[in-house]
Design a protein around this motif. Structure first.
Motif, PDB file in Angstrom:
ATOM      1  N   GLU A 169       0.891  -1.080   0.020  1.00 13.60           N
ATOM      2  CA  GLU A 169       0.000   0.106  -0.079  1.00 13.60           C
ATOM      3  C   GLU A 169       0.729   1.297  -0.036  1.00 13.60           C
ATOM      4  O   GLU A 169       1.927   1.341   0.797  1.00 13.60           O
ATOM      5  CB  GLU A 169      -0.774  -0.068   1.275  1.00 13.60           C
ATOM      6  N   PHE A 170       0.564   2.223  -0.838  1.00 16.02           N
ATOM      7  CA  PHE A 170       1.311   3.431  -0.992  1.00 16.02           C
ATOM      8  C   PHE A 170       0.769   4.497   0.346  1.00 16.02           C
ATOM      9  O   PHE A 170      -0.639   4.604   0.421  1.00 16.02           O
ATOM     10  CB  PHE A 170       1.120   4.163  -1.969  1.00 16.02           C
ATOM     11  N   LEU A 171       1.497   5.017   0.920  1.00 15.33           N
ATOM     12  CA  LEU A 171       1.042   5.644   2.473  1.00 15.33           C
ATOM     13  C   LEU A 171       1.639   7.377   1.791  1.00 15.33           C
ATOM     14  O   LEU A 171       2.652   7.408   1.482  1.00 15.33           O
ATOM     15  CB  LEU A 171       1.669   5.412   3.629  1.00 15.33           C
ATOM     16  N   ASP A 172       0.576   8.473   1.848  1.00 15.13           N
ATOM     17  CA  ASP A 172       1.076   9.607   1.681  1.00 15.13           C
ATOM     18  C   ASP A 172       1.668  10.282   2.999  1.00 15.13           C
ATOM     19  O   ASP A 172       1.877   9.449   4.185  1.00 15.13           O
ATOM     20  CB  ASP A 172      -0.203  10.520   1.448  1.00 15.13           C
ATOM     21  N   ALA A 173       2.083  11.424   3.382  1.00 18.52           N
ATOM     22  CA  ALA A 173       2.739  11.915   4.460  1.00 18.52           C
ATOM     23  C   ALA A 173       1.988  11.797   5.695  1.00 18.52           C
ATOM     24  O   ALA A 173       2.381  11.178   6.718  1.00 18.52           O
ATOM     25  CB  ALA A 173       3.181  13.352   4.231  1.00 18.52           C
ATOM     26  N   ASP A 174       0.720  11.967   5.517  1.00 15.46           N
ATOM     27  CA  ASP A 174      -0.309  11.907   6.809  1.00 15.46           C
ATOM     28  C   ASP A 174      -0.301  10.538   7.279  1.00 15.46           C
ATOM     29  O   ASP A 174      -0.279  10.043   8.414  1.00 15.46           O
ATOM     30  CB  ASP A 174      -1.585  12.438   6.574  1.00 15.46           C
ATOM     31  N   ALA A 175      -0.480   9.694   6.221  1.00 13.09           N
ATOM     32  CA  ALA A 175      -0.528   8.068   6.397  1.00 13.09           C
ATOM     33  C   ALA A 175       0.445   7.495   7.153  1.00 13.09           C
ATOM     34  O   ALA A 175       0.441   6.721   7.951  1.00 13.09           O
ATOM     35  CB  ALA A 175      -1.155   7.375   5.157  1.00 13.09           C
ATOM     36  N   VAL A 176       1.739   7.628   6.433  1.00 16.14           N
ATOM     37  CA  VAL A 176       2.856   7.174   7.022  1.00 16.14           C
ATOM     38  C   VAL A 176       3.080   7.840   8.437  1.00 16.14           C
ATOM     39  O   VAL A 176       3.711   6.826   9.303  1.00 16.14           O
ATOM     40  CB  VAL A 176       4.041   7.310   6.166  1.00 16.14           C
ATOM     41  N   ARG A 177       2.980   9.122   8.762  1.00 19.38           N
ATOM     42  CA  ARG A 177       3.064   9.563  10.006  1.00 19.38           C
ATOM     43  C   ARG A 177       2.250   8.910  11.058  1.00 19.38           C
ATOM     44  O   ARG A 177       2.444   9.001  12.127  1.00 19.38           O
ATOM     45  CB  ARG A 177       3.324  10.874   9.978  1.00 19.38           C
ATOM     46  N   GLU A 178       1.096   8.589  10.497  1.00 17.34           N
ATOM     47  CA  GLU A 178       0.195   7.940  11.503  1.00 17.34           C
ATOM     48  C   GLU A 178       0.570   6.593  12.017  1.00 17.34           C
ATOM     49  O   GLU A 178       0.242   6.222  13.163  1.00 17.34           O
ATOM     50  CB  GLU A 178      -1.140   7.743  10.805  1.00 17.34           C
ATOM     51  N   ALA A 187       6.503  10.204   2.514  1.00 14.60           N
ATOM     52  CA  ALA A 187       5.463   9.090   1.840  1.00 14.60           C
ATOM     53  C   ALA A 187       6.117   7.645   2.514  1.00 14.60           C
ATOM     54  O   ALA A 187       7.108   7.628   3.051  1.00 14.60           O
ATOM     55  CB  ALA A 187       5.439   9.315   0.487  1.00 14.60           C
ATOM     56  N   GLY A 188       5.363   6.819   2.145  1.00 14.31           N
ATOM     57  CA  GLY A 188       5.945   5.417   2.383  1.00 14.31           C
ATOM     58  C   GLY A 188       5.185   4.362   1.407  1.00 14.31           C
ATOM     59  O   GLY A 188       4.211   4.516   1.008  1.00 14.31           O
ATOM     60  N   LEU A 189       5.792   3.003   1.409  1.00 14.99           N
ATOM     61  CA  LEU A 189       5.076   2.108   0.764  1.00 14.99           C
ATOM     62  C   LEU A 189       5.311   0.732   1.705  1.00 14.99           C
ATOM     63  O   LEU A 189       6.465   0.406   2.259  1.00 14.99           O
ATOM     64  CB  LEU A 189       6.262   1.456  -0.539  1.00 14.99           C
ATOM     65  N   HIS A 190       4.137   0.608   2.084  1.00 15.23           N
ATOM     66  CA  HIS A 190       3.838  -0.451   3.186  1.00 15.23           C
ATOM     67  C   HIS A 190       3.599  -1.887   2.603  1.00 15.23           C
ATOM     68  O   HIS A 190       2.513  -2.074   2.319  1.00 15.23           O
ATOM     69  CB  HIS A 190       2.894   0.023   4.041  1.00 15.23           C
ATOM     70  N   ASP A 191       4.685  -2.799   2.783  1.00 15.67           N
ATOM     71  CA  ASP A 191       4.508  -4.296   2.700  1.00 15.67           C
ATOM     72  C   ASP A 191       4.014  -4.773   3.888  1.00 15.67           C
ATOM     73  O   ASP A 191       4.747  -5.007   5.107  1.00 15.67           O
ATOM     74  CB  ASP A 191       5.792  -4.815   2.326  1.00 15.67           C
ATOM     75  N   ARG A 192       2.748  -5.141   3.742  1.00 13.11           N
ATOM     76  CA  ARG A 192       1.969  -5.726   5.194  1.00 13.11           C
ATOM     77  C   ARG A 192       2.255  -7.239   5.529  1.00 13.11           C
ATOM     78  O   ARG A 192       2.173  -7.476   6.716  1.00 13.11           O
ATOM     79  CB  ARG A 192       0.463  -5.468   5.327  1.00 13.11           C
ATOM     80  N   ARG A 193       2.712  -8.034   4.780  1.00 16.53           N
ATOM     81  CA  ARG A 193       2.871  -9.534   5.097  1.00 16.53           C
ATOM     82  C   ARG A 193       4.242 -10.134   4.859  1.00 16.53           C
ATOM     83  O   ARG A 193       4.430 -11.066   5.074  1.00 16.53           O
ATOM     84  CB  ARG A 193       1.885 -10.239   4.334  1.00 16.53           C
TER      85      ARG A 193
END
Length: 472
Positions: A169-178, A187-193
């Protein structure tokens, strides 16, 4: 960096012990006795890190009657397997981008095999009660510069188009800082598994116990000095004895391979890390990090960081030091100038943790190859197999490499041995002084790209076309 800031940050290192945090554990097992005299076996495994221990364990799982001996030159896990960050990734290719660049036609199969391999590690942790703080918490690649944020968004879109973005999932600045709060995160790229966090040394020690329970004969403080053919099998000489074996698996990674022609394919890169004291509840709340993911930033000179089970922060990476001549020496494991640099980077990332102290600071050698991911082969008419070149992502991939070595020694054609990644080798490194000069120029170019919006100069573009690289 202002002198006052340098003093403030380096003060945090005043009580740091120059030893790996993971190995500084009262639960560390006693080593097994050294080999004295002559041994015989069906399979000899040389090397007592992840690669060798997984090979011995899986060999016994495949055939419980097989006689397996494992030799370790010092103590199991004392080198890279006990010094790494504890990121156990599904990727077999040092990340999806590297795999897609090098093996585009096989990337689907490589991703499938990698996911299966991580599942099998998790299953082995449960089956053998490996008390190693295993957490399938995932990883976030974070952008700390605007061009990195744009690149992460474009990369995620490319993965979606190729059908490779499942669980990412791509995360914008607010989402990654959450998820984890740093003023530097854009920003961030979240590999959940696809990544688990674990205690590296406890995994090694647990694998050793499992091997012993299955009947593997483990000898520590027993370096393998020479390898030669002996009748229908092989013989390995040690300081106080010898081993005759039908088959040999070489799992020595960065240390000089007993098959001399393999040595040119790897160089040692020294990587360094810090570990903080445990964070208080308030300090942890100031950072967030509720889901305990591992993190890495997106620069060429990157950092990796994660929480331990007792809420310490491991902070490592950035400097990748290649010693002239490719020598592996104990004095390279300690580098105060890098620790000071890392401390400054840590407090820039997490200014809310000002005042936190570091308890441990250490380094170790990574077996880097020019394509960043493991290579494999056989020698002595198929009686010897080897795997090396994991380039810092061996916590998970070494288990896959163990399966490959055992397939090769059995002479079997499997979905693993049919892979181009397994059948072909990377380009070797040139001799000195060309290796040191090329690596120094590459490091300079990578740092320059980080400082200039990610733009790669002619040297890096040429290296890209040749399929050559330098990483940790």
């Amino acid at each position: 960096m202002a002198p006052s800031a340098m003093t403030r940050w380096t003060t945090s290192l005043s009580e740091a012990q120059p030893v790996p945090y993971w190995l500084d554990d009262p639960g560390k097992p006693h080593p097994e006795p050294a080999l004295t005299g002559a041994e015989t076996c069906d399979l000899l495994v040389v090397g007592g890190g992840y690669s060798g221990l997984w090979t011995a364990l899986i060999a016994k799982e495949r055939d419980p009657q097989r006689e397996v001996v494992l030799l370790e030159g010092r103590e199991v896990g004392w080198a890279a397997s006990g010094r790494n960050g504890g990121f156990c990734a599904a990727s077999l290719t040092h990340g999806l981008a590297n795999g897609l660049t090098r093996w585009p036609d096989e990337i689907g199969k490589l991703e499938e095999l990698g996911a299966r391999n991580l599942d099998e590690i998790e299953a082995a942790v449960a089956r053998y009660s490996l008390d190693c703080d295993f957490e399938r918490s995932g990883e976030i690649d974070v952008a700390t510069e605007p061009h990195q944020a744009a690149e992460l968004r474009e990369w995620h879109e490319e993965l979606r188009e190729r059908g490779l973005a499942d669980g990412i999932e791509f995360l914008d600045a607010d989402a990654v800082r959450e998820e984890v709060d740093s003023p530097t995160f854009l920003a961030g790229l979240h590999d959940r598994r696809g990544v688990a966090m674990l205690h590296p040394a406890k995994l090694v020690w647990g694998l050793k116990r499992a091997c012993l329970r299955l009947g593997v004969r483990v000898y520590e403080h027993t370096p393998a000095l020479a390898l030669k053919a002996y009748g229908a099998g092989m013989a390995v000489r040690t300081p106080y004895g010898s081993v005759r074996a039908r088959r040999v698996a070489l799992a020595t990674n960065i240390f000089p391979n007993l098959v001399k022609r393999v040595r040119a394919y790897t160089v040692p890169v020294y990587d360094y890390a810090l570990m903080t004291e445990p964070l208080t509840a308030d300090q942890l709340a100031s950072v967030g990090w509720k889901n305990r993911q591992g993190l890495g930033d997106s620069a060429n000179q990157f950092h990796y960081f994660r929480l331990s089970a007792d809420n310490r922060v491991l902070w490592g990476g950035y400097d990748a030091i290649y010693p002239y001549g490719g020598r592996v020496r104990a004095e390279y494991d300690d580098r105060p100038e890098t620790y000071a640099k890392l401390a400054g980077h840590f407090f820039t990332c997490f200014p809310q943790l000002e005042g936190v102290r570091f308890t441990h600071a250490w380094g170790g050698a990574i077996d880097t190859c020019s394509r960043f991911s493991a290579f494999f082969g056989t020698a002595h008419h198929g009686k010897v197999a080897y795997a090396a070149g994991y380039t810092g992502l061996g916590v998970g991939a070494t288990r896959f490499g163990a399966d490959v070595m055992l397939d090769l020694l059995a002479g079997e054609r499997t979905e693993r041995t049919e892979l181009e990644m397994v059948r072909k080798k990377p380009l070797p490194f040139p001799p000195e002084p060309f290796a040191w000069t090329g690596i120094a120029l590459t490091k300079w170019s990578l740092a320059r790209a980080d400082a200039h919006g990610g733009r790669r100069n002619l040297w890096l573009k040429t290296m890209d076309k040749l399929g050559l690289g330098f990483d940790s």
